[in-house]
Write an enzyme that holds these catalytic residues in place. Structure first.
Site, PDB file in Angstrom:
ATOM      1  N   GLY A  83       0.810  -1.204   0.000  1.00 58.21           N
ATOM      2  CA  GLY A  83       0.000   0.000   0.000  1.00 58.21           C
ATOM      3  C   GLY A  83       0.846   1.257   0.000  1.00 58.21           C
ATOM      4  N   GLY A 125       9.126  -4.436  -2.657  1.00 58.14           N
ATOM      5  CA  GLY A 125       9.581  -3.069  -2.882  1.00 58.14           C
ATOM      6  C   GLY A 125      10.806  -2.715  -2.076  1.00 58.14           C
ATOM      7  CB  CYS A 159       2.114  -3.341  11.304  1.00 56.02           C
ATOM      8  SG  CYS A 159       0.316  -3.148  11.284  1.00 56.02           S
ATOM      9  CB  CYS A 213       8.939  -9.074   9.876  1.00 55.17           C
ATOM     10  SG  CYS A 213       7.470  -8.914   8.824  1.00 55.17           S
ATOM     11  CB  VAL A 259       5.331   5.444  -2.888  1.00 54.38           C
ATOM     12  CG1 VAL A 259       6.600   5.569  -2.050  1.00 54.38           C
ATOM     13  CG2 VAL A 259       5.561   5.989  -4.286  1.00 54.38           C
TER      14      VAL A 259
END
Length: 371
Positions: free
Chosen positions: A13, A124, A196, A100, A15
């Site tokens: 979500g 990304g 998160c 992670c 860029v």
């Protein structure tokens, strides 16, 4: 029927992964996006997963690629979060982003991508890969300031050999430019910070839900009690902010730094010397290291090391022990080498691998057994 190779990209979500997906689509791949939800609790709105999923959907609609949303929250809790808590209980400073990548993104997510028929997995991340003499290599990104190989050093080489990092050869400014030129719906979205399950919420407030606070005394290195700490889990070596120590009678008007954590006595040891000998070392040890090429360059070899993400490379000599751990001797004294963090080794632009820091003679703490 298309003969294009299928790439499943982890779409966050943000860029970076959006531009990576666009570049893959331009490259003629059959691109599928996979959105991972790694945390279920969102009572206070700090976790942005719901908004990120909507952004991912908008990107996929714009690019005309399918989106698969998968909940890996249970895997994350079992494989990453429980180990994070165990490390804190042991008085160490863990790096859950490294775990992670190994356990989730290049663990259960990678396997899910294969079940979706992926020939390639992509993310990304700012990193690059290469094959040298048939062995996978992890290379620094073109944008040194954004390089993320530090967080990828435990990813198995065989997975890197099937992974694409489309933005690894670009600078962040180029990524932003491409997003704007393509009118991607997230082109102006700011970069995320933290992980998160903590996000930008107060760290102490979050941890209090899972670990009971155990306040105790703050002592100088000489043994003088000068305050009270909230719980050793809230502090890390070299820390200056948040100590709530000031105006100590007989002490200089200068900052205090965390010099050590005495778990046995539940004491936080502090000093006013930024380069206190207890904070400095030229030798430390790691737990069993992971080597991306499958093995270290030798039993003893010279390279550079980072003991934290933003640290400039430090020249060192590494000796690999029989148990797989490393003895690391640096040319220059290092400040606040912290148990639980990762020591990551480099040979020029090649990331060799790394291991979790066990400690120095002054600050070594045992590794927790919980995973």
């Amino acid at each position: 029927m298309s003969n294009a190779q299928r790439v499943v990209i982890g779409l966050s979500g943000g860029v970076d992964s959006a531009v990576a997906a666009a570049l893959l689509k331009d490259g003629g791949y059959d691109v599928h996006a996979l959105f991972m939800r790694n945390w279920d609790e969102d009572e206070d709105g700090y976790c942005t997963a719901a908004a990120d999923l909507q952004d991912a959907r908008r990107v996929c609609d714009d690019l005309g690629i399918p989106l698969h949303a998968v909940n890996f929250a249970r895997d994350y809790r079992d494989r990453v979060f429980e180990h994070f808590l165990a490390e804190l209980r042991a008085g160490r400073t863990p790096n859950p982003d490294v775990a992670c990548n190994r356990e989730i993104k290049f663990g259960v997510c990678f396997e899910h991508a294969r079940r979706l028929g992926a020939d390639w997995f992509a993310t990304g991340h700012y990193a690059r890969t290469a094959s040298v003499d048939g062995k996978p290599r992890l290379l620094r990104a073109a944008d040194v300031g954004k390089d993320q190989t530090y967080f990828l050093h435990t990813v198995p080489g065989e997975m890197l050999a099937r992974t694409l990092f489309p933005v690894g050869g670009l600078r962040k400014t180029d990524v932003r430019r491409i997003a704007l030129e393509r009118a991607l719906p997230v082109h102006a979205k700011r970069d995320s910070t933290g992980i998160c399950f903590i996000g930008e919420r107060p760290f102490a407030e979050f941890l209090a839900r899972y670990l009971p606070a155990q306040p105790g005394p703050i002592e100088t290195i000489e043994g003088r009690v000068i305050g009270k700490h909230r719980g050793l889990m809230y502090y890390t070596l070299g820390q200056r902010q948040g100590l709530a120590v000031g105006g100590v009678q007989g002490a200089a008007e200068a900052p205090w730094y965390v010099a050590a954590k005495d778990l046995g006595r539940n004491v936080l040891v502090v000093t006013q010397r930024h380069d206190d000998p207890q904070l400095m070392c030229r030798e430390f040890a790691t737990e069993a290291a992971h080597w991306i090429g499958g093995s270290p360059p030798g039993t003893t070899f010279s390279c550079t090391v980072k003991t934290r993400y933003r640290q400039p490379d430090q020249a060192c000599v590494v000796t690999v022990r029989q148990d797989g751990g490393c003895r690391v001797q640096t040319d220059l004294a290092q400040r606040a080498v912290t148990p639980g963090q990762s020591a990551v080794f480099y040979d020029g632009e090649v990331c060799l691998g790394g291991g979790v820091i066990a400690g120095t003679a002054a600050n070594e703490t045992p590794a927790p057994t919980a995973r």
